[in-house]
Design a protein around this motif. Structure first.
Motif: not given
Length: 502
Positions: A199-201, A241-242, A255-257, A298-299
């Motif tokens: 996941l990119l934050l 994910g983004l 933005l993107l799952p 958590g995601a």
């Protein structure tokens, strides 16, 4: 190690026979066990320096490591383990590593590298010859011995002793694997690697509107291009994910799952979907960094050996506007059993204690860079995390195919010029192929993964105008594809290479 699981390693030097590596299913089992151990202990996906630095910082280390003999000695003597892990003095007996030497261990071929330039002077060429002669004479062999290596035809002494966890009486015959063996080991290693769930934050705070240089693009524009490159690097099995975070007090914008492959659920190419999603973002507000990381880990879903789970944060500032404390941030990272990587640009710094703690305790890392180098930093991080890549960018690297170590005489491999032409040179020095070490009273041995790898250490010949590079090239029993290039400014030749934990 793959050869050890597959048969007699002595066959590795015979070009007319099958390489004798373990079957692919067995290699996947081995790599799955290594991955689970790395995740459970919060060990980094890096090289041996990172692994040993984490080991040194644990309160109750109970792991076995697959290392070179030289690395065991380096750890037990309390030497610095790279730039980020200073010397700590000799550890107490219960925390020292003890080398275990399997009988089918492979040696490391550590060649001398000569780089030539078109304008190379006769003086420079003479200095290379002088260095080569010195290495093979008594003074050079003494220096190599004191660095924890085993020069051929020279008594083992210095740090290679029981005091530092090694055994001076162990001897193994050299085996030089054929190119076919090395190629097969690399292919099998790559096929056995886990895909990523990453996941990119992305920081969408107001400071990301600032231009990069006079009349240049904004920070957010540069970051957007970097994210696009990152999405292009995904393998077919990797999930990406983004999210974007900006405040005050807001949860991240999803933005993107998560989705695998190069297209989204509706068939849109992944890069196009990333670009379209980021065009909807208008940077503004504070930087709720801690809240974004807590929600992000958590995601990722439950931990498991099937995927590398990680949160990658790209930010240009410190936490502002979060409803999460530093203590809650660190606790959430540890509980999620997911790695946290932070790429700090602009005014952001890795020295902030909460960021240092959450990245270090989860087996992640924090990297400081600037916007002009952001793309290469993200590329290197992808190599670390995802199955299609190789190293972590700061030093080259992932490793080894045997978990024992000894020394054996053998020739230098002299490599000349940018074209990499080979020639045989003077007898050189050898090192242990990967001594499996464990803390005393704890642990089980585990070999590392297979891959020929070159690790270069820049050193200058006495009085030289240009540096001479000396390389380390482990056999299957050495370094993993894509581990890090680490440059050391010490007197040790071919510093530590990657290691593995179990």
């Amino acid at each position: 190690m793959y050869a050890s699981a597959g048969g007699d390693p002595s066959r590795l030097a015979e070009p007319a026979v099958d390489p004798g590596l373990a079957p692919a299913s067995r290699i996947r089992e081995i790599e799955s066990g290594v991955a689970t151990a790395l995740d459970t202990g919060g060990y980094p996906i890096g090289d041996a320096l990172d692994l040993l630095c984490r080991q040194r910082g644990l309160d109750r280390p109970a792991a076995a490591l697959a290392l070179t003999e030289q690395q065991v000695v380096q750890y037990n003597s309390g030497e610095p383990l790279g730039d980020r892990c200073p010397g700590a003095g000799e550890p107490p007996p219960e925390r020292t590593l003890t080398a275990l030497y399997p009988s089918d261990t492979l040696h490391l071929d550590q060649p001398l590298i000569e780089l030539r330039w078109k304008d190379q002077s006769a003086r420079q060429a003479a200095q290379v010859t002088e260095l080569r002669s010195w290495l093979t004479a008594e003074p050079g062999k003494r220096a190599l011995t004191s660095a924890g290596l085993r020069p051929p035809n020279w008594p083992v002494s210095g740090p290679l002793s029981e005091r530092f966890g090694a055994r001076s009486d162990v001897v193994f015959p050299p085996v030089q694997p054929t190119d076919r063996v090395l190629s097969d080991a690399r292919t099998n290693w790559q096929a056995a690697q886990r895909p990523g769930r990453v996941l990119l934050l992305l920081d969408g705070s107001g400071s990301m509107r600032e231009p990069v240089g006079p009349a240049g693009p904004t920070r957010f524009d540069v970051a957007t291009r970097g994210v696009g490159r990152l999405s292009d690097r995904m393998g077919a099995r990797d999930e990406f994910g983004l999210w974007v975070f900006h405040g005050p007090g807001r949860t991240p914008q999803r933005l993107l799952p998560f989705a695998a492959g190069g297209v989204t659920a509706d068939g849109t190419p992944r890069r196009d979907a990333v670009a379209a999603a980021l065009r909807t973002v208008r940077p503004a507000g504070d930087t709720p960094l801690y809240r974004a990381i807590v929600d992000g880990v958590g995601a990722l879903g439950p931990a498991g050996p099937d995927r590398v789970r990680a949160v990658v944060v790209l930010t240009d500032g410190v936490d502002e506007g979060s409803d999460v404390t530093a203590e809650q941030l660190v606790a959430a990272g540890r509980a999620a059993a997911a790695r946290v990587f932070v790429v700090s640009v602009g005014e952001a710094r890795c020295s902030a204690p909460p960021i240092r703690q959450v990245t270090g305790s989860t087996g992640g890392a924090c990297y400081e860079t600037d916007f002009t180098s952001l793309a290469s930093r993200l590329d290197a991080l992808v190599d670390t995390l995802w199955s299609g890549g190789g190293g972590n960018g700061e030093a080259a690297g992932p490793d080894s195919g045997g978990c024992g170590g000894a020394a054996a005489p053998g020739p230098y491999r002299i490599r000349r010029g940018p074209g990499g032409r080979r020639g045989r040179g003077d007898p050189g020095r050898r090192g242990a192929a990967g001594a499996a070490a464990r803390p005393r009273r704890a642990g089980t041995g585990h070999p590392g993964d297979p891959q020929r790898h070159r690790r270069r250490v820049r050193r200058s010949a006495p009085g030289a105008d240009r540096p001479v590079e000396r390389a380390r090239r482990p056999t299957p029993g050495g370094d993993r594809p894509g581990d890090r290039r680490h440059r050391r400014r010490t007197g040790r030749d071919a510093g530590p290479g990657p290691g593995r934990r179990r």
